[in-house]
Design an enzyme around this catalytic site. Structure first.
Site, PDB file in Angstrom:
ATOM      1  N   GLU A   1      -8.115   5.009  -4.308  1.00 47.95           N
ATOM      2  CA  GLU A   1      -8.713   5.629  -3.051  1.00 47.95           C
ATOM      3  C   GLU A   1      -8.937   7.173  -3.427  1.00 47.95           C
ATOM      4  O   GLU A   1      -7.760   7.878  -3.831  1.00 47.95           O
ATOM      5  CB  GLU A   1      -7.654   5.288  -2.004  1.00 47.95           C
ATOM      6  CG  GLU A   1      -7.383   4.137  -1.466  1.00 47.95           C
ATOM      7  CD  GLU A   1      -6.221   4.276  -0.293  1.00 47.95           C
ATOM      8  OE1 GLU A   1      -6.156   5.246   0.409  1.00 47.95           O
ATOM      9  OE2 GLU A   1      -5.550   3.326  -0.268  1.00 47.95           O
TER      10      GLU A   1
ATOM     11  N   TRP B   1      -6.381  13.202   8.875  1.00 49.03           N
ATOM     12  CA  TRP B   1      -4.978  13.037   9.051  1.00 49.03           C
ATOM     13  C   TRP B   1      -4.449  14.511   8.794  1.00 49.03           C
ATOM     14  O   TRP B   1      -3.271  14.844   8.792  1.00 49.03           O
ATOM     15  CB  TRP B   1      -4.180  12.039   8.211  1.00 49.03           C
ATOM     16  CG  TRP B   1      -4.785  11.949   6.876  1.00 49.03           C
ATOM     17  CD1 TRP B   1      -5.464  10.926   6.337  1.00 49.03           C
ATOM     18  CD2 TRP B   1      -4.113  12.461   5.705  1.00 49.03           C
ATOM     19  NE1 TRP B   1      -5.809  10.982   5.077  1.00 49.03           N
ATOM     20  CE2 TRP B   1      -5.014  12.078   4.650  1.00 49.03           C
ATOM     21  CE3 TRP B   1      -3.258  13.673   5.333  1.00 49.03           C
ATOM     22  CZ2 TRP B   1      -4.764  12.534   3.280  1.00 49.03           C
ATOM     23  CZ3 TRP B   1      -2.977  14.058   4.225  1.00 49.03           C
ATOM     24  CH2 TRP B   1      -4.027  13.729   2.986  1.00 49.03           C
TER      25      TRP B   1
ATOM     26  N   ASN C   1       0.801  -1.284   0.068  1.00 49.14           N
ATOM     27  CA  ASN C   1      -0.033   0.033   0.155  1.00 49.14           C
ATOM     28  C   ASN C   1       0.859   1.117  -0.007  1.00 49.14           C
ATOM     29  O   ASN C   1       1.595   1.528   0.831  1.00 49.14           O
ATOM     30  CB  ASN C   1      -0.806   0.132   1.235  1.00 49.14           C
ATOM     31  CG  ASN C   1      -1.840   1.259   1.193  1.00 49.14           C
ATOM     32  OD1 ASN C   1      -3.047   1.153   0.236  1.00 49.14           O
ATOM     33  ND2 ASN C   1      -1.952   1.935   2.036  1.00 49.14           N
ATOM     34  N   GLU C   2       0.818   2.081  -0.932  1.00 50.49           N
ATOM     35  CA  GLU C   2       1.307   3.516  -1.220  1.00 50.49           C
ATOM     36  C   GLU C   2       2.971   3.145  -0.613  1.00 50.49           C
ATOM     37  O   GLU C   2       3.507   3.819   0.391  1.00 50.49           O
ATOM     38  CB  GLU C   2       0.527   4.508  -0.171  1.00 50.49           C
ATOM     39  CG  GLU C   2      -0.712   4.646  -0.694  1.00 50.49           C
ATOM     40  CD  GLU C   2      -1.280   5.834   0.197  1.00 50.49           C
ATOM     41  OE1 GLU C   2      -1.044   6.301   1.276  1.00 50.49           O
ATOM     42  OE2 GLU C   2      -2.290   6.543  -0.512  1.00 50.49           O
TER      43      GLU C   2
ATOM     44  N   GLU D   1      -8.306   5.982  12.194  1.00 45.99           N
ATOM     45  CA  GLU D   1      -9.021   6.587  11.172  1.00 45.99           C
ATOM     46  C   GLU D   1     -10.398   6.535  11.265  1.00 45.99           C
ATOM     47  O   GLU D   1     -11.230   6.511  10.348  1.00 45.99           O
ATOM     48  CB  GLU D   1      -8.452   5.809   9.617  1.00 45.99           C
ATOM     49  CG  GLU D   1      -7.115   5.735   9.516  1.00 45.99           C
ATOM     50  CD  GLU D   1      -6.563   5.487   8.079  1.00 45.99           C
ATOM     51  OE1 GLU D   1      -6.217   6.345   7.206  1.00 45.99           O
ATOM     52  OE2 GLU D   1      -6.690   4.418   7.786  1.00 45.99           O
ATOM     53  N   LYS D   2     -10.839   6.665  12.315  1.00 47.26           N
ATOM     54  CA  LYS D   2     -12.500   6.749  12.790  1.00 47.26           C
ATOM     55  C   LYS D   2     -12.931   7.817  12.555  1.00 47.26           C
ATOM     56  O   LYS D   2     -14.419   7.933  12.446  1.00 47.26           O
ATOM     57  CB  LYS D   2     -12.550   6.310  14.356  1.00 47.26           C
ATOM     58  CG  LYS D   2     -11.776   7.102  15.382  1.00 47.26           C
ATOM     59  CD  LYS D   2     -11.942   6.635  16.595  1.00 47.26           C
ATOM     60  CE  LYS D   2     -11.310   7.296  17.685  1.00 47.26           C
ATOM     61  NZ  LYS D   2      -9.970   6.702  17.465  1.00 47.26           N
ATOM     62  N   PHE D   3     -12.328   9.094  12.534  1.00 46.78           N
ATOM     63  CA  PHE D   3     -12.897  10.259  11.999  1.00 46.78           C
ATOM     64  C   PHE D   3     -12.842  10.440  10.428  1.00 46.78           C
ATOM     65  O   PHE D   3     -13.167  11.553   9.705  1.00 46.78           O
ATOM     66  CB  PHE D   3     -12.357  11.508  12.696  1.00 46.78           C
ATOM     67  CG  PHE D   3     -12.489  11.334  14.001  1.00 46.78           C
ATOM     68  CD1 PHE D   3     -13.824  11.227  14.617  1.00 46.78           C
ATOM     69  CD2 PHE D   3     -11.639  11.355  14.958  1.00 46.78           C
ATOM     70  CE1 PHE D   3     -14.156  11.241  15.915  1.00 46.78           C
ATOM     71  CE2 PHE D   3     -11.713  11.202  16.277  1.00 46.78           C
ATOM     72  CZ  PHE D   3     -13.007  11.206  16.936  1.00 46.78           C
TER      73      PHE D   3
HETATM   74  C1  GAL Z   1      -4.302   6.468   2.213  1.00 42.52           C
HETATM   75  C2  GAL Z   1      -4.084   5.070   2.916  1.00 42.52           C
HETATM   76  C3  GAL Z   1      -5.335   4.437   3.337  1.00 42.52           C
HETATM   77  C4  GAL Z   1      -6.001   5.362   4.353  1.00 42.52           C
HETATM   78  C5  GAL Z   1      -6.183   6.669   3.474  1.00 42.52           C
HETATM   79  C6  GAL Z   1      -6.790   7.790   4.491  1.00 42.52           C
HETATM   80  O1  GAL Z   1      -3.248   7.135   2.069  1.00 42.52           O
HETATM   81  O2  GAL Z   1      -3.591   4.248   1.525  1.00 42.52           O
HETATM   82  O3  GAL Z   1      -5.057   3.089   3.954  1.00 42.52           O
HETATM   83  O4  GAL Z   1      -5.166   5.683   5.367  1.00 42.52           O
HETATM   84  O5  GAL Z   1      -4.832   7.317   3.216  1.00 42.52           O
HETATM   85  O6  GAL Z   1      -6.987   9.024   3.719  1.00 42.52           O
END
Ligand code: GAL
Length: 706
Positions: free
Chosen positions: A310, A318, A153-154, A358-360
């Protein structure tokens, strides 16, 4: 990049997102697939962070839950992009192999309890990553739900540079491969300066903390090495999968966001390019940044369809201040990606998390549930994406290219530059945004690429430009192309060494000038240049930076009205061979760039669009038809002239002009006649009726007013 033949979602566009059901009780899954059907979801990514569940102890595997999940999704007709979970090594891995942790530049090892890779250079992590990828691929290679593989992932986030012992050992090997001898390395890095000459490979360190700034060529090579190690990890996993399966392999990029990966090189290693994009909440014009990222993704994909793996239905969690999307914004964002070549619209994530970091973060199914506006918009967007099935495989063509070279960006970001205020990211965005506002569809291109199909090439940030790349640009102009070069260009070669002959020397012939000295401004200072080309007299603001130019054939299009270069040339134009090269030695803002790019476009024989600003119009070209996608980012209805055909979202005929309501999106199949089936295959769901569309919109806008 391999030719993947059939698109993973068949002759339709994909719609869905990351599906992480392991955080929920088993019974939630039945509701999930029911609601996925309601939302039109046909594509999900699973298992991205599931290593600890799939291999609970080293060498012990539990696939039962994944077997059941894939069967469930298959029964519901949902295609799966199955991940390797190596971006979240289990706690046992950290406990067993503590020396495989990534170490920061300050010497701090990064522990478990979060996510993020271990050291890509450590043999134990490589072996464990390869092993779990192989086990998953072996077990699910023939599972009918699985249409593609999502590796890791990323890459590069949150772990990029690594200063562990394993990394330093691999770094020395990488350098020995690259340079062959220490003499060659000493020459390339210019180590005679400040007495850094190396006599033993073991004495070469990673560019960690030092009393003064570290050798810049060494830092640039460390950026290359970091990118290489991450990519080698990807390749190891990909090849483990390929031993069992020939389904396409991808990994999700962060175009324009991840400084540690060189996407041109990465795109050559994947079968299908995927990207993640999140709006920068602090940027009030984030939709332009979105277009930039989407165009960059399409470009590294070589123009082929790509996957928006995504993005978010509303706020992320974040950033410092996480701004929620307003009604209609999600659809505009999603369809802007489609306009620029995405054939899958994916979100992070399906169902909002109750627990953890990441609940928010917003989700397709938000905490507020199916009664919420976001859910209704998710369902409505699913119907829209379904109605656009025939766009699958259609492509975007651009007449303008913006140069993008990650190595140049790495080099420009190193310390001790003439000014902290001149930023490649800012320059790239300024030029991109000018072209975006003028309605120009833009590709990104590497400076060594074949540029012959472009009428206009813009080099917004080419601090590092090799002699070969400069020769390529010179040939492009000589053959009739129009080139615009922004300030601080062609300053150094691939080792961050100033070109022999001085700043900009490799572009001297094509630009018809020499750059004698840089004249950065003090903080808060700003200059003015006077644009006089073609009889105009226009004052343009010139903040941050100026240059002292000596002309050698170029004509002056704008001169400095004040400041240290008062009276001197600021913007120049030079005819070279059959083409024209412009040099813009000042960092004009988006408005200030308008006359310059208008003049360059005139040289290139291309015209800006007459559509209102912030109404984004892109054409996708299919086998049998062209499709106009118009996204109205304004609060007023807009007209796009000369659009005649069938409205695929609202239904009905369009023409001779297209009206796009405030905040709405229209997709028109160009050409006369009623809706016809797409290129020989299933044409996807029927377009929604105007009435059903109005109902969805009414809900949306009423709720906003409440
Ligand atoms: C991405 C990540 C995801 C999730 C998302 C939240 O960078 O691949 O798993 O964390 O950000 O915005």
């Amino acid at each position: 990049m391999a030719d993947t033949g059939t698109w993973p979602t068949g002759r339709t566009l994909g719609y869905g997102g990351d599906y992480n059901p392991e955080q929920w009780p088993r019974e939630t899954r039945d509701e999930d697939v029911r609601l996925m059907a309601e939302a039109g979801v046909n594509f999900v990514s699973v298992g991205i962070f599931s290593w600890a569940l799939l291999e609970p102890r080293e060498g012990e595997y539990d696939f039962a839950w994944m077997d059941e999940l894939l069967d469930l999704l298959h029964a519901a007709g949902i295609a799966v992009d199955l991940a390797t979970p190596t971006a979240a090594p289990p706690a046992w891995f950290y406990a067993t192999y503590p020396e495989a942790r990534v170490v920061t530049r300050d010497g701090v090892p990064l522990g478990p309890g979060s996510r993020g890779a271990c050291s890509p250079s450590h043999p134990a992590y490589r072996a464990a990553a390869r092993n779990i990828a192989s086990r998953i691929a072996e077990r699910y290679a023939d599972h009918p739900a699985v249409v593609m593989w999502h590796v890791h992932n990323e890459y590069g986030a949150p772990v990029g540079e690594d200063y562990s012992d394993a990394a330093v050992a691999a770094w020395r090997t990488w350098l020995a491969d690259r340079y062959g001898t220490l003499d060659a390395l000493n020459d390339a890095w210019g180590t005679r300066f400040w007495g850094q000459v190396y006599g033993e490979w073991e004495h070469v360190q990673a560019p960690g903390p030092t009393p003064a700034t570290v050798n810049q060529a060494q830092q640039l090579d460390y950026a290359r090495f970091t990118d290489h190690q991450l990519r080698a990890l990807f390749v190891a996993e990909r090849d483990a999968i390929r031993e069992h399966s020939d389904k396409p392999v991808t990994t999700n990029f962060m175009a324009n966001e991840c400084p540690t990966t060189d996407l041109w090189a990465w795109a050559r290693e994947v079968d299908v390019v995927s990207n993640d994009h999140y709006l920068t909440a602090a940027d009030p014009r984030g939709h332009v940044g979105l277009s930039l990222a989407a165009d960059l993704t399409r470009s590294v994909a070589g123009g082929r369809p790509w996957i928006l793996m995504e993005h978010s239905t509303s706020a992320v969690n974040w950033q410092g201040r996480n701004v929620a999307k307003r009604p209609g914004e999600m659809a505009r964002n999603s369809l802007a990606h489609v306009a620029r070549g995405a054939d899958v619209v994916g979100f992070f994530q399906w169902r909002a998390s109750r627990y953890g970091a990441e609940k928010f973060h917003s989700a397709m199914l938000p905490h507020a549930g199916t009664g919420s506006r976001v859910w209704q918009e998710v369902v409505s967007l699913g119907a829209d994406v379904g109605a656009l099935a025939e766009l699958q495989g259609s492509t975007v063509q651009a007449r303008v290219a913006l140069l993008w070279d990650t190595e140049s960006f790495w080099a420009q970001d190193l310390p001790w530059r003439p000014s902290d205020d001149l930023r490649h990211r800012e320059r790239t965005r300024a030029y991109y945004e000018r072209l975006w506002r003028d309605g120009m569809t833009v590709d990104f291109a590497h400076p060594t690429a074949d540029l012959s199909r472009y009428a206009l090439v813009v080099a917004p940030a080419s601090y590092l430009l090799t002699a070969d790349a400069a020769a390529n640009l010179t040939r492009y102009v000589a053959a009739g192309g129009t080139l615009v070069v922004s300030c601080f260009a062609a300053v150094v070669d691939e080792h961050d060494a100033v070109h022999p002959g001085g700043y900009g020397a490799p572009l001297r012939d094509v630009l018809g000038l020499r750059v004698e000295e840089f004249l950065p401004l003090r903080a808060g200072e700003s200059g003015t240049v006077t644009w006089t080309y073609d009889g105009a007299t226009t004052a343009l603001g010139a903040p941050v930076w100026a240059e002292d130019l000596a002309l050698d054939g170029a004509e002056v299009a704008a001169h400095h009205a004040d400041g240290r270069a008062a009276g001197g040339p600021a913007v120049t134009r030079h005819e070279h061979g059959d083409g024209v090269a412009w040099y813009v030695s000042v960092p004009l803002d988006v408005d200030g760039l308008a006359p310059v790019l208008a003049a360059a476009c005139a040289d290139a024989g291309i015209a800006p669009s007459d559509t209102a600003e912030d109404v984004e119009v892109v054409v996708r070209h299919g086998h049998d038809a062209d499709y106009v996608l118009a996204i109205n980012h304004t609060e007023a209805a807009a007209t796009v002239s000369g659009v005649e055909g069938t409205d695929l979202l609202h239904g009905g005929a369009v023409g001779p002009d297209l009206k796009v309501p405030a905040g709405d999106v229209a997709v028109v199949r160009m050409g006369p006649g009623p809706a016809a089936a797409g290129a020989g295959g299933p044409s996807g769901p029927e377009p929604r009726t105007t009435e059903s569309r109005r109902r969805a919109d009414a809900t949306t806008f009423d709720e906003e007013e409440r």
